[in-house]
Write a protein that holds these residues in place. Sequence first.
Motif, short mmCIF file in Angstrom:
data_model
loop_
_atom_site.label_atom_id
_atom_site.label_comp_id
_atom_site.label_asym_id
_atom_site.label_seq_id
_atom_site.Cartn_x
_atom_site.Cartn_y
_atom_site.Cartn_z
N PHE A 67 -109.66 -47.16 -114.81
CA PHE A 67 -109.74 -45.97 -114.92
C PHE A 67 -110.09 -45.37 -116.25
CE2 PHE A 67 -108.11 -41.25 -115.16
CZ PHE A 67 -109.03 -40.61 -114.24
N ASN A 68 -109.48 -46.05 -117.35
CA ASN A 68 -109.57 -45.58 -118.67
C ASN A 68 -111.22 -45.50 -118.86
OD1 ASN A 68 -107.12 -46.88 -118.50
ND2 ASN A 68 -106.80 -46.03 -120.39
N TRP A 69 -111.70 -46.48 -118.32
CA TRP A 69 -113.34 -46.22 -118.31
C TRP A 69 -113.92 -45.20 -117.64
CZ3 TRP A 69 -117.00 -47.71 -114.73
CH2 TRP A 69 -118.34 -47.56 -115.25
N ASP A 114 -118.86 -38.55 -113.61
CA ASP A 114 -118.76 -38.52 -112.10
C ASP A 114 -117.40 -38.64 -111.51
OD1 ASP A 114 -121.46 -37.94 -111.79
OD2 ASP A 114 -121.63 -40.23 -112.02
N PHE A 115 -116.74 -39.70 -112.04
CA PHE A 115 -115.39 -39.90 -111.56
C PHE A 115 -114.29 -39.96 -112.71
CE2 PHE A 115 -118.16 -42.28 -108.48
CZ PHE A 115 -118.02 -41.36 -107.28
N GLN A 150 -111.87 -37.74 -112.82
CA GLN A 150 -110.64 -37.11 -112.29
C GLN A 150 -109.83 -38.13 -111.55
OE1 GLN A 150 -109.74 -34.11 -113.23
NE2 GLN A 150 -111.58 -33.95 -114.60
N SER A 151 -108.64 -38.13 -111.78
CA SER A 151 -107.84 -39.30 -110.91
C SER A 151 -107.97 -39.19 -109.59
CB SER A 151 -106.28 -38.69 -111.18
OG SER A 151 -105.96 -38.50 -112.49
N PHE A 152 -108.35 -40.28 -109.25
CA PHE A 152 -108.34 -40.69 -107.73
C PHE A 152 -109.67 -40.34 -107.36
CE2 PHE A 152 -103.77 -41.05 -108.51
CZ PHE A 152 -103.37 -42.39 -108.15
N SER A 153 -110.65 -39.76 -107.87
CA SER A 153 -111.86 -39.16 -107.39
C SER A 153 -112.83 -40.29 -107.02
CB SER A 153 -112.65 -38.32 -108.34
OG SER A 153 -112.91 -38.84 -109.66
N ALA A 154 -112.79 -41.34 -107.35
CA ALA A 154 -113.64 -42.45 -106.90
C ALA A 154 -112.94 -43.04 -105.49
CB ALA A 154 -113.70 -43.68 -108.10
N GLN A 155 -111.60 -43.04 -105.42
CA GLN A 155 -111.02 -43.51 -104.12
C GLN A 155 -111.26 -42.57 -103.19
OE1 GLN A 155 -109.65 -43.75 -107.23
NE2 GLN A 155 -107.63 -44.97 -107.22
N MET A 156 -111.43 -41.45 -103.48
CA MET A 156 -111.69 -40.18 -102.50
C MET A 156 -113.09 -40.04 -102.02
SD MET A 156 -108.65 -38.82 -102.03
CE MET A 156 -107.19 -39.77 -102.54
#
Lengths: 243, 569
Positions: free
Chosen positions: B188-190, B196-197, B199-205
């Motif tokens: 997530f640090n990257w 785009d992603f 925000q925390s957990f936005s890629a997962q969502m």
Amino acid sequence: MIVSHNELTAVVNKAFLGMRRTCGEADIIANMVAGLQMVGLNGIGHFNNAAQFLTAEKDCPVDIFMTNEGGLVVDLHGCSLACHLPVVIDYAIEKMVGKKHLTIELKNCHNRWLAYNELVKLAAKGLACKAQWNNGSSPQNTLYILNQGCVSPELFLSDHLDLTGRTLHDMTIQLSVKNFDIAGYSAGYERHINSSALNSAQRDTWYDGILVDDAEWEKLKKTATALLVENSEASVKGAGELV
Amino acid sequence: MDARPSTCGGTYMRDPITVMAPERLGAMHQNRISFVRTLIRKMAQQKWQVTKHDWQLSPQGFGHVIYKLTTLNHVYHLVIFCDEIADEDRNDRVIAEKWDVTFALVYGDVDVELLGRLRANVPLQEAGRNPNKVLVLARANKSVRVFEHLVSHLAKGQQPNAKELAEVGYILRTTAVYGNGKFGIADFNWLETTEDFNQSFSAQMCAVYILREFSLDWVHYIANQQGGDKAVSLDIDLQRYLGIGNATGLGMAPYLINHPCVVDKWLSSRESALTAVLNTAVTINKLEPLQHLLQKGLCHLDQIITINAHQDGLNTTAIGELHDLLGKLESLLLQSATWHELVDYSGQYSLETQEILLSCLMEIYPELVDSYETKMNCDENLNLPSGKRIEDLIAVLENRYRWAIDTDFKQPENNYWFWYRSQDKEEPRLGVRGEEPGEDRELPLDIGRQAYRLYHALLICKPNMQLAEFLVLHPQYRAISRRVWTLGNKEMGEIQMNVLHKTALPMHLLRCKLAVFGATKFDPRSERWVRVTFFQGAPLLNEIHDGEWLFPLLPSHSLNQAVAEGEAS
């Protein structure tokens, strides 16, 4: 192979917790290992080396003495630096109040490379740092200089061991409010790893992942399994089976 | 409502003792800054495009599918593998080894070589290794009942029986959605440095949202294969009504304990947004939208079918209370100067009702709330500043850790459980102390007990002793000291829960996290296992908009029509 930062810190965390030590903080040690690995300095190898001895080492506080010159002498009783350095640094910083310079002599300690990441943090506190140690098992003299405002240190290595007044299990850390003369102190060292190389290695690993030696990684993962509890009937149901 | 003056102006903010009580966290609902809501708004505002890029399924629906996601900044692909598995392999537990669907969200293009690598590893989940171009790795199982019901009806040209859908609410149910570097994927640090992603957990969502579209496409595809010209599409309202299920077990609870700064940020951002609303003057023009939302909340609870008697009781109570509140709402508004007073009044209701009201109030003030959606990330470091003395840390403990230091950890009921990791895929488990094996490898999730022990160790020292000196003598307390100092000086700090207590319910922790994610329809399957739904009621991909969808409802006209058709069929 390539691993992620999260993966690496999680495994080291578990490996250290599995050793059931009283002294030492798993999250900090995990960051010590990851910080060193990310700049290409074999953090996992150093931790694996430490892990062979950690469970057998004493698990007690360090002894700190103040010298006549106002410096600190710390006896680690043959323990890993990883378990005690943060406490020592906190204490040293308190003793720096009103001073421009402080020398910390760490005696009877191991795994000094793992100090890398904790010393990097000093830059954020406005302190310059110089650390020096001699290694016996693969004979080497190492000099670490991190001046104020720097992200990574300048590292100097020499195969020539100058043991005058020093042993193979000590480390000297100097803290200062003024920068150290890098050129002056590094004279005579044969190899130089400059901070920009370390910086770029660290930056690249965030993007590309962290390159690890497969065998070292497997060794680390095996150490981390000590934390796991054997399956039982209770454990099979324990996570909350569907009803 | 408990309140204390906030640090800014004359406003009032709820006390952490109130907000961080586990029972209250265990009653939370989705709100505007829950991650699913934030994602959908971003996708709509930035006009993200999702297209079916590659569809390689057999007539039976096995093979792979790739969706292409184009944002303002980059291109991503969701690669989905559909495999045939035996019914007995379809298991919601982490220890499962086969799934109906496995998928990965990939940064950039997917060439033949990468696809081959994904094909070889994604279906293996934890047992595979993935390239760090993968951002999300996940899997899902069918709700066989809904899947077969939908396919059989649509293939024959009929709409399904909506009651069948209402009982479940999804076609696919995820059992793990991994991000942040798991199994070799990107940290997530990257991602945090990307537009785009970040925000925390936005890629997962996002991966789960596209999977929802796939679940509908998949059902339609198979229905078409079976029915040919006879096949019809699912009623559009029913399509919207179907989300993605999620089965969550104990594994989520340690996350909340091990990431206290994240929890503080999530809860303090929500609380700051809520505070902004609660300090606003009540205006009667908000009556209608609030009534509408409360009514939706009431109907939503009414439509939840749960096998859990306790949750069913909570829902029933809340339904009655919401009727009561709705009956009095207009007069309450006329009597209240600020929304704070209405929330004060609601203190007589159950926590479930109170939390529904809070979500509704946040919903009607997007201009006050939405900006907090970008304030959910944080620095997770736990630090001790220089210059502190024993008395400083004691003060923090007495001010913010009362829940821990007032617990008598000499009593067996306060030490009943121990947490450990089992060999089965390293799942976290709870064992009974003194009865089950593993106590010697207990995980340090006992924050209350550690804080209690620290407090008593500090009490026997001189108050003006330097903390750094204390920690040289007692290094075993440095980790908990860092935590107590850091969290004790944050707005919301710790979840005020002794997780070792005999009656401690991990379910509260699970629900808190799931509500922050934006889950709906909480259906506990045991005290340690819950099923929820994501994106139920959300706009479909081809109609995505930033309008809101709090408390999804079965569409009434579709219900009537579909029930009638179902009965006729």
